[in-house]
Enzyme design. Structure first.
Site: not given
Ligand code: AP5
Ligand code: MG
Length: 189
Positions: A14, A89, A128, A134, A145
């Site tokens: 994402k 979410r 990552r 992170r 997660r």
């Molecule tokens: P990346 O692009 O970072 O993936 P992502 O989908 O953004 O993954 P996240 O870990 O950020 O998602 P998440 O949903 O767990 O975290 P968030 O910050 O939203 O890619 C991942 C890796 O893969 C990178 O190293 C990238 O380089 C690599 N990659 C990408 N594409 C690739 C490809 N094609 N091939 C190979 N490698 C590739 O949420 C974190 C926390 O915040 C949650 O757990 C929760 O506690 C809280 N939170 C956030 N939003 C809410 C909400 N709405 N409600 C409640 N709690 C929330």
């Molecule tokens: Mg992200």
């Protein structure tokens, strides 16, 4: 005006893809994870609360994140379209977003779901951790997660499917191939 939700499990890309979409379609990105991590870095009360949930891989309570979205959309009133990353979410958050959008006289154009198998997600997130360090990229938190995603977040797909707004995008392969698939889907809207 287009308003997009970039959706998918942890590690589905994402954040990676959001940057390209934001640039091409001139959208304002609202990334809930980035907002919360920024609050943690600043040491605010909100950040302290959020950290206690995020470090375990649990969701921050709905009322907290909905409040953040309300405030952020108000601040970004002049944007010509939004890209939501990591919000909504839960179905409750999706319903709250509908209400907020209605209030601003806008609506969700599409939810784009990045489809990636779990073993690939785990591989990406552990890699990552080496690069970005992170704090929620350790195996226990990653597993939680993924469970939270399956039980609390994945049902949202149906909520948008029923409205004809759900688009499934293959999220494996080279980053630029996935970007191209997303552009194709968005250009058809
Ligand atoms: P990346 O692009 O970072 O993936 P992502 O989908 O953004 O993954 P996240 O870990 O950020 O998602 P998440 O949903 O767990 O975290 P968030 O910050 O939203 O890619 C991942 C890796 O893969 C990178 O190293 C990238 O380089 C690599 N990659 C990408 N594409 C690739 C490809 N094609 N091939 C190979 N490698 C590739 O949420 C974190 C926390 O915040 C949650 O757990 C929760 O506690 C809280 N939170 C956030 N939003 C809410 C909400 N709405 N409600 C409640 N709690 C929330
Ligand atoms: Mg992200």
């Amino acid at each position: 005006m287009i308003n997009l939700i970039l959706f998918g499990p942890p590690g589905s890309g994402k954040g990676t893809q959001g940057k390209f979409i934001q640039e091409r379609y001139k959208l304002c990105t609202i990334s809930m994870g980035d907002i919360l991590r920024n609050e943690i870095a600043l040491g605010t009360d909100l950040g302290i609360t959020a950290k206690s949930y995020m470090d375990k891989g649990n969701l921050v309570p709905d009322e907290v994140v909905v409040g953040i979205i309300e405030h952020t959309m108000e601040q970004k009133k002049d944007c010509s379209g939004f890209l939501f990353d990591g919000f909504p979410r839960t179905v409750a958050q999706a319903k709250a977003l509908d209400t907020m959008m209605h209030h601003h006289g806008i609506q969700v154009s599409a939810l784009l779901e990045l489809d990636v198998p779990e073993e690939e997600l785990v591989k990406r997130l552990l890699l990552r951790k080496e690069i970005e360090g992170r704090s929620d990229d350790n195996i226990d938190t990653i597993n939680n997660r993924l469970t939270v995603y399956r039980t609390q977040t994945a049902p949202i797909a149906d909520y948008y499917r029923k409205q004809g707004l759900h688009h499934l995008i293959q999220g494996t392969g080279k980053v630029e191939e996935i970007t191209e698939r997303l552009y194709n889907a968005i250009d058809k809207l």
